[in-house]
Design a protein around this motif. Structure first.
Motif, PDB file in Angstrom:
ATOM      1  N   GLU A  83      10.474  19.728   4.578  1.00  0.00           N
ATOM      2  CA  GLU A  83      11.576  20.097   3.677  1.00  0.00           C
ATOM      3  C   GLU A  83      11.125  21.025   2.553  1.00  0.00           C
ATOM      4  O   GLU A  83      11.867  21.896   2.120  1.00  0.00           O
ATOM      5  N   THR A  84       9.897  20.808   2.057  1.00  0.00           N
ATOM      6  CA  THR A  84       9.473  21.556   0.869  1.00  0.00           C
ATOM      7  C   THR A  84       8.516  22.707   1.157  1.00  0.00           C
ATOM      8  O   THR A  84       8.209  23.494   0.268  1.00  0.00           O
ATOM      9  N   GLY A  85       8.008  22.761   2.391  1.00  0.00           N
ATOM     10  CA  GLY A  85       7.075  23.843   2.719  1.00  0.00           C
ATOM     11  C   GLY A  85       5.683  23.620   2.168  1.00  0.00           C
ATOM     12  O   GLY A  85       4.911  24.578   2.027  1.00  0.00           O
ATOM     13  N   ASN A  86       5.343  22.391   1.858  1.00  0.00           N
ATOM     14  CA  ASN A  86       3.975  22.083   1.423  1.00  0.00           C
ATOM     15  C   ASN A  86       3.187  21.493   2.586  1.00  0.00           C
ATOM     16  O   ASN A  86       3.767  20.981   3.540  1.00  0.00           O
ATOM     17  N   GLU A  87       1.861  21.571   2.475  1.00  0.00           N
ATOM     18  CA  GLU A  87       0.992  21.020   3.523  1.00  0.00           C
ATOM     19  C   GLU A  87       0.504  19.639   3.101  1.00  0.00           C
ATOM     20  O   GLU A  87       0.478  19.312   1.905  1.00  0.00           O
ATOM     21  N   ILE A  88       0.106  18.839   4.104  1.00  0.00           N
ATOM     22  CA  ILE A  88      -0.440  17.505   3.827  1.00  0.00           C
ATOM     23  C   ILE A  88      -1.856  17.434   4.357  1.00  0.00           C
ATOM     24  O   ILE A  88      -2.115  17.862   5.484  1.00  0.00           O
ATOM     25  N   LYS A  89      -2.750  16.876   3.556  1.00  0.00           N
ATOM     26  CA  LYS A  89      -4.106  16.621   4.056  1.00  0.00           C
ATOM     27  C   LYS A  89      -4.423  15.162   3.767  1.00  0.00           C
ATOM     28  O   LYS A  89      -4.412  14.739   2.611  1.00  0.00           O
ATOM     29  N   GLN A  90      -4.669  14.394   4.841  1.00  0.00           N
ATOM     30  CA  GLN A  90      -4.940  12.965   4.642  1.00  0.00           C
ATOM     31  C   GLN A  90      -6.438  12.692   4.654  1.00  0.00           C
ATOM     32  O   GLN A  90      -7.162  13.207   5.499  1.00  0.00           O
ATOM     33  N   ILE A  91      -6.872  11.875   3.701  1.00  0.00           N
ATOM     34  CA  ILE A  91      -8.280  11.452   3.652  1.00  0.00           C
ATOM     35  C   ILE A  91      -8.265   9.951   3.898  1.00  0.00           C
ATOM     36  O   ILE A  91      -7.546   9.226   3.208  1.00  0.00           O
ATOM     37  N   ILE A  92      -9.042   9.505   4.870  1.00  0.00           N
ATOM     38  CA  ILE A  92      -9.040   8.068   5.176  1.00  0.00           C
ATOM     39  C   ILE A  92     -10.325   7.427   4.659  1.00  0.00           C
ATOM     40  O   ILE A  92     -11.425   7.784   5.080  1.00  0.00           O
ATOM     41  N   ILE A  93     -10.173   6.505   3.728  1.00  0.00           N
ATOM     42  CA  ILE A  93     -11.318   5.738   3.216  1.00  0.00           C
ATOM     43  C   ILE A  93     -10.899   4.272   3.211  1.00  0.00           C
ATOM     44  O   ILE A  93      -9.868   3.925   2.636  1.00  0.00           O
ATOM     45  N   SER A  94     -11.679   3.431   3.858  1.00  0.00           N
ATOM     46  CA  SER A  94     -11.284   2.023   3.975  1.00  0.00           C
ATOM     47  C   SER A  94     -11.191   1.368   2.592  1.00  0.00           C
ATOM     48  O   SER A  94     -11.806   1.841   1.630  1.00  0.00           O
ATOM     49  N   HIS A  95     -10.457   0.252   2.526  1.00  0.00           N
ATOM     50  CA  HIS A  95     -10.286  -0.446   1.251  1.00  0.00           C
ATOM     51  C   HIS A  95     -11.638  -0.745   0.596  1.00  0.00           C
ATOM     52  O   HIS A  95     -11.829  -0.525  -0.593  1.00  0.00           O
ATOM     53  N   ASP A  96     -12.561  -1.279   1.410  1.00  0.00           N
ATOM     54  CA  ASP A  96     -13.863  -1.669   0.865  1.00  0.00           C
ATOM     55  C   ASP A  96     -14.606  -0.457   0.320  1.00  0.00           C
ATOM     56  O   ASP A  96     -15.225  -0.517  -0.739  1.00  0.00           O
ATOM     57  N   ASP A  97     -14.547   0.634   1.080  1.00  0.00           N
ATOM     58  CA  ASP A  97     -15.264   1.836   0.634  1.00  0.00           C
ATOM     59  C   ASP A  97     -14.597   2.477  -0.577  1.00  0.00           C
ATOM     60  O   ASP A  97     -15.268   3.088  -1.410  1.00  0.00           O
ATOM     61  N   MET A  98     -13.272   2.329  -0.671  1.00  0.00           N
ATOM     62  CA  MET A  98     -12.565   2.902  -1.833  1.00  0.00           C
ATOM     63  C   MET A  98     -13.182   2.361  -3.117  1.00  0.00           C
ATOM     64  O   MET A  98     -13.373   3.073  -4.086  1.00  0.00           O
ATOM     65  N   ARG A  99     -13.482   1.090  -3.066  1.00  0.00           N
ATOM     66  CA  ARG A  99     -13.995   0.416  -4.263  1.00  0.00           C
ATOM     67  C   ARG A  99     -15.288   1.057  -4.745  1.00  0.00           C
ATOM     68  O   ARG A  99     -15.495   1.250  -5.943  1.00  0.00           O
ATOM     69  N   SER A 100     -16.165   1.369  -3.809  1.00  0.00           N
ATOM     70  CA  SER A 100     -17.447   1.937  -4.235  1.00  0.00           C
ATOM     71  C   SER A 100     -17.364   3.454  -4.407  1.00  0.00           C
ATOM     72  O   SER A 100     -18.072   4.026  -5.226  1.00  0.00           O
ATOM     73  N   LYS A 101     -16.485   4.117  -3.645  1.00  0.00           N
ATOM     74  CA  LYS A 101     -16.467   5.586  -3.697  1.00  0.00           C
ATOM     75  C   LYS A 101     -15.592   6.138  -4.816  1.00  0.00           C
ATOM     76  O   LYS A 101     -15.847   7.232  -5.314  1.00  0.00           O
ATOM     77  N   PHE A 102     -14.564   5.397  -5.200  1.00  0.00           N
ATOM     78  CA  PHE A 102     -13.641   5.948  -6.185  1.00  0.00           C
ATOM     79  C   PHE A 102     -14.330   6.280  -7.520  1.00  0.00           C
ATOM     80  O   PHE A 102     -14.093   7.356  -8.079  1.00  0.00           O
ATOM     81  N   PRO A 103     -15.186   5.373  -8.044  1.00  0.00           N
ATOM     82  CA  PRO A 103     -15.857   5.731  -9.298  1.00  0.00           C
ATOM     83  C   PRO A 103     -16.638   7.042  -9.192  1.00  0.00           C
ATOM     84  O   PRO A 103     -16.629   7.851 -10.124  1.00  0.00           O
ATOM     85  N   SER A 104     -17.284   7.273  -8.046  1.00  0.00           N
ATOM     86  CA  SER A 104     -18.025   8.542  -7.879  1.00  0.00           C
ATOM     87  C   SER A 104     -17.062   9.715  -7.837  1.00  0.00           C
ATOM     88  O   SER A 104     -17.324  10.763  -8.427  1.00  0.00           O
ATOM     89  N   MET A 105     -15.931   9.529  -7.155  1.00  0.00           N
ATOM     90  CA  MET A 105     -14.949  10.612  -7.082  1.00  0.00           C
ATOM     91  C   MET A 105     -14.435  10.934  -8.485  1.00  0.00           C
ATOM     92  O   MET A 105     -14.249  12.097  -8.846  1.00  0.00           O
TER      93      MET A 105
END
Lengths: 441, 294
Positions: free
Chosen positions: A76-98
Motif C-alpha cells: 500500500e505504501t511502496g516501502n520495503e520490508i527487511k526482516q531480521i530473525i533473532i531468537s528470544h534468548d539471543d535477543m537478550r544478549s545481542k540487544f545491548p550490543s546493538m
C-alpha cells in the motif's frame, strides 16, 4: 626472487587485512548513506520508498499475521520490508550490543526488550491512541518495568489456560470443570491421579517449564513474590503460603507429573506430551490452541477453566509487543506502520489470522466453529482472573534484579536437591540483596 | 655491511610474519583477558553499570557455597573421566595399529568422525538418544522388557551419559595422537623383544606404554583442561540438570554472566578458575616431568 616473494606475500597479507578491516568498519557508514539517500520521506504525507527493518524472534510460519500485515502495508505504501530473525534468548544478549553500536532495527517484535530497556524505545502514547486498547494488556505487555511509560503495543495477547484430553477424562469417568463450577487445585491433583490410573495416559498433569505457569498456583493460593511496602516493596516469595504451594507442587511432580521436565534434567516439551496423548491435563497458554486444533487427531481435546486456590482463580496474561527503538534509522516509518496496523479494519484482519484474544476494545476474533467459539470464550474469561498480587509483582519489576534464579530454585526443589523452603529462602535472600528490598519473612 | 643488511631483512620478515598472529592473539586473547581481570573488580552488568567495587566479587564468590559445590563437582567429574580419556584412545590406537587385524582404516575413520561434530550438536543427539520418554535407548530397553532408566532424573545416570558422550566425541582425536606415538616407536625394539621370547602383552606394557609417556602426558593435559571446561556438551545433553547436578564451572560462570548479567562476578569467578586450572596444569607438569622422563 626470494625477497620479492616475501615482499609480495607481506603486501598481499596487508591488502587482505586492510580490506577485511574496511569491510567490517564500513558497513554502518554505507547503511547510513543509503538511508539518507532513500527518497520519499516527507514531514507532511506518508513516507514512501524506504526500507523498514523489523526484528522478529522466529522464522515466520503458517498464519504469519504480522508478516501478512507488513506485506500488505508495504504494497500500500511502496516501502520495503527487511526482516531480521533473532531468537528470544539471543535477543537478550545481542540487544545491548546493538544499542551500544547504534545498530538498531526500526521495529522490534519482542516479549521483554521494551520493558527491560525502556529508555531505548519510543513512548507509544505519542504514536497511537492508548485509550482504544485493553488496559490490562497495555500494562502487562506494553509497559516499561521501571516507569509508567508504554513502550510497546501488544500485537500478540495471550493468557495462561488449561487444556484437557477429553478421551482420557471419559475413560477415567471424570467430568471436566466448567466456568461456573471450576475445580480446586486439590481436586485437580486428585483427578489427575485417577486419569493417570484409568485414562490411558502416562501422566495425569503436565505444566510448561515456566515460572509464569508455576506462579498461577502461587497467586491462586494468595501468595506473591513481593508486597507493596510504602513507596518500595518487600520480598515475600518465601512466605509460608508459598512454601506450602511449592511443597504441594513438588509432591504433584512425584505423583502425577513428568518430573524430569520440572527437575530440569531434560529439554522435553510438556506440550508434546499432551499432543502425543501422554498427559491428561496441560497447564500452558492460549497460544497453543490453533496448533492443537490442527495437529491433534488421536484424541479430542478441550479447554477448561483454571482451578481455584485458597484465594481464588488466577491467570497470567502476556504476549509480544511491537516497539520502536528510539535510535532506529527510520523511526517515523516504524510509527507509520504501527499506526496503520492498529486502524480497526487492519487490526480486525490481522486478528482473524492471529486467532487469539484481542488487544483492542470493540474488536474480537470470531472463530469458525462452535467448539472453538466456546473454548475461546473460556480463554477470554481467563483474562479476568489476573490477580492484584500479580499486578503488584509486575509493577515491582523484580525481574530486573533476578529472573532465571527463581525458575532454577523451583527446579532444584522439584529435583529433590534442596527443600522447597530452602529453595524459596535462598531466592528471597538473593532478590532482597540485589534489589535492596527488605524481606517480609 | 651486507651481513647487517641481511640480518635486518631477516628480522623484518620475521616480524611481518609474526605480527598478524600477534595482533590476533592480542585482540582475541590478551585484550579479553585484561578486560576480564578489570571487570572482576567492577559490578559491570554487561551494559551500563560499571563501578569499581574492589574485591567484593571475590569475597562474594569465596563465601558462596554454590561456587564451591560447582568446583567440587567439576573436579570429581574430571578425575572420574580422566582414566577413560587415556585408556580408551590408547586401546583403540593399539588395535588400529595392529598388523594382525583387518579393516583398521575403517575403524580409524569411524572412531574419528565424532571429533568433527560440534559438541553442541553431539550433545543434542545424545540427549535425543537418552531422552527419558521418547529416547532411543529407553525405547530399546522397553522392547527387551527392561524398565526405562531415569536418565534425566538420576544425577548419577545423567553424569554417566555426559561422560559417555564426552569420551565418544574425543576418543578419535586422542587415538590419532597415540597412533602417531606408536608409529614412532622403533620396530627393532619389538623384534628384539620377540627374539627374547616376550609375549605381545609384555611388549605392550614394557615397550609401548613407557615409550608413549610423552604422548600420554599431552593426552592427560588436554583431557584435563577439556574436562574442566566442559560446556557445550552439557548444554546439549542436560542443561546442567537435574537440579544443578551436572552444572560444571563453565556453566556456572556462563549463567552468572550471560543469564544473570553479573559480568563482574562472572569475570572474578573466571579469574579464580583460571588460576586453579594453571595450578592443576603445573602439578601435572611436575608430577609427570612434562612427560619427558620415562
Amino acid at each position: 626472487m626470494k625477497k620479492m616473494f616475501q615482499k609480495a606475500a607481506a603486501g598481499g597479507m596487508a591488502v587482505v587485512m586492510a580490506m577485511s578491516l574496511a569491510a567490517c568498519g564500513g558497513s554502518s557508514g554505507k547503511d547510513g548513506g543509503e538511508a539518507a539517500q532513500q527518497g520519499g520521506a516527507s514531514a507532511d504525507g506518508p513516507i514512501t520508498g524506504q526500507t523498514l527493518q523489523v526484528m522478529i524472534s522466529e522464522e515466520p510460519g503458517e498464519g504469519d499475521a504480522l508478516g501478512n500485515a507488513l506485506k500488505q502495508w508495504s504494497q500500500e505504501t511502496g516501502n520495503e520490508i527487511k526482516q531480521i530473525i533473532i531468537s528470544h534468548d539471543d535477543m537478550r544478549s545481542k540487544f545491548p550490543s546493538m544499542a551500544k553500536n547504534k545498530d538498531m532495527p526500526d521495529l522490534v517484535a519482542t516479549t521483554f526488550l521494551h520493558q527491560l530497556y525502556p529508555e531505548e524505545f519510543v513512548d507509544m502514547s505519542g504514536v497511537v491512541d492508548l485509550s482504544k486498547f485493553n488496559q490490562s494488556a497495555l500494562k502487562i505487555v506494553g509497559k516499561s518495568y521501571s516507569s509508567e511509560a508504554i513502550t510497546g503495543i501488544p500485537d500478540q495477547f495471550t493468557t495462561t489456560c488449561m487444556f484437557y484430553n477429553k478421551d482420557a477424562f471419559a475413560a477415567a469417568g471424570i467430568e471436566a470443570p466448567t466456568v461456573d463450577k471450576p475445580w480446586t487445585w486439590d481436586q485437580l491433583y486428585d483427578n489427575a491421579k485417577v486419569i493417570q490410573e484409568k485414562g490411558n495416559v502416562k501422566y495425569g498433569f503436565a505444566a510448561d517449564v515456566s515460572r509464569a505457569r508455576y506462579d498461577i498456583l502461587m497467586y491462586a493460593n494468595g501468595g506473591s513474590l513481593v508486597e507493596q511496602d510504602g513507596d518500595s516493596f518487600k520480598v515475600t516469595v518465601n512466605s509460608p503460603a508459598n512454601i506450602a504451594t511449592l511443597t504441594r507442587f513438588v509432591q504433584a511432580n512425584n505423583e502425577v507429573m513428568p518430573k524430569a521436565i520440572w527437575a530440569g534434567g531434560t529439554t522435553d516439551n510438556p506440550v508434546e506430551y499432551f499432543k502425543n496423548g501422554d498427559a491428561g491435563i496441560l497447564l500452558s497458554g492460549s497460544w497453543n490452541y490453533n496448533t492443537f486444533a490442527s495437529d491433534i487427531s488421536k484424541f479430542e481435546f478441550g479447554v477448561m477453566p483454571t482451578p481455584k486456590g485458597s484465594a481464588g482463580q488466577s491467570a497470567i496474561i502476556g504476549g509480544e509487543a511491537l516497539a520502536i527503538p528510539a535510535n532506529g534509522k527510520n523511526v517515523e516509518l516504524a510509527k507509520q506502520f504501527v499506526q496503520w496496523l492498529f486502524e480497526p479494519e487492519h487490526y480486525a484482519e490481522f486478528l482473524q489470522i492471529r486467532k487469539e484474544p484481542s488487544v483492542m476494545n470493540d474488536i474480537t476474533y470470531t472463530p469458525d466453529t462452535d467448539k472453538a467459539k466456546e473454548e475461546f470464550a473460556i480463554m477470554q474469561n481467563e483474562t479476568n482472573y489476573v490477580t492484584d498480587t500479580f499486578m503488584v509483582d509486575e509493577n515491582s519489576s523484580w525481574r530486573n534484579y533476578k529472573d532465571n534464579e527463581y525458575r532454577d530454585s523451583l527446579k532444584r526443589a522439584v529435583s529433590g536437591e534442596i527443600t522447597p523452603e530452602d529453595a524459596l529462602n535462598g531466592f528471597a535472600d538473593a532478590l532482597s540483596q540485589s534489589s535492596g528490598w527488605a524481606k517480609g519473612y | 655491511m651486507k651481513k647487517r643488511q641481511q640480518a635486518f631483512c631477516h628480522t623484518r620478515s620475521f616480524w611481518m610474519f609474526v605480527i598478524p598472529s600477534l595482533a590476533l592473539f592480542g585482540v582475541f586473547f590478551l585484550l579479553p583477558l585484561g578486560l576480564s581481570i578489570w571487570f572482576s573488580f567492577t559490578n559491570y552488568d554487561g551494559w551500563k553499570t560499571m563501578e569499581f567495587i574492589g574485591l567484593k566479587n571475590y569475597r562474594d564468590i569465596l563465601t558462596n557455597g554454590d561456587f564451591y559445590k560447582t568446583v567440587w563437582r567439576t573436579i570429581v567429574y574430571t578425575v572420574c573421566n580422566l582414566p577413560f580419556k587415556i585408556a580408551i584412545p590408547l586401546l583403540l590406537a593399539a588395535l588400529v595399529t595392529s598388523k594382525s587385524l583387518r579393516g583398521t582404516t575403517l575403524v580409524r575413520t569411524l572412531v574419528y568422525i565424532p571429533v568433527l561434530f560440534s559438541a553442541l550438536v553431539a550433545g543434542i543427539t545424545i540427549n535425543w538418544m537418552f531422552g527419558q520418554e521418547y529416547g532411543l535407548i529407553n525405547y530399546l530397553l522397553q522392547k527387551i522388557g527392561v524398565d526405562p532408566l531415569q536418565w534425566s532424573l538420576n544425577p548419577v545416570l545423567a553424569t554417566v551419559v555426559i561422560s559417555v558422550a564426552s569420551n565418544w566425541i574425543s576418543a578419535g582425536y586422542y587415538m590419532l595422537l597415540y597412533v602417531g606415538g606408536i608409529n614412532n616407536i622403533s620396530k627393532e625394539l619389538y623384534e628384539a623383544a620377540s627374539v627374547d621370547g616376550a609375549k605381545k602383552t609384555q611388549a605392550f606394557f614394557r615397550i609401548t606404554l613407557p615409550l608413549l609417556m610423552p604422548t600420554t602426558f599431552i593426552v592427560l593435559l588436554l583431557s584435563t583442561v577439556n574436562l574442566l571446561k566442559e560446556y557445550a556438551l552439557v548444554q546439549g545433553i542436560s542443561l546442567g540438570g537435574p537440579g544443578s547436578s551436572t552444572t560444571y564451572i563453565v556453566q556456572y560462570i556462563f549463567d552468572q554472566g550471560f543469564n544473570q548479567y553479573r559480568y563482574g562476578y562472572a569475570s572474578a569467578a573466571g579469574v579464580i578458575i583460571s588460576i586453579l586450572f594453571i595450578v592443576i596444569a603445573m602439578v601435572q607438569f611436575r608430577a609427570t616431568k612434562g612427560g619427558g622422563e620415562v
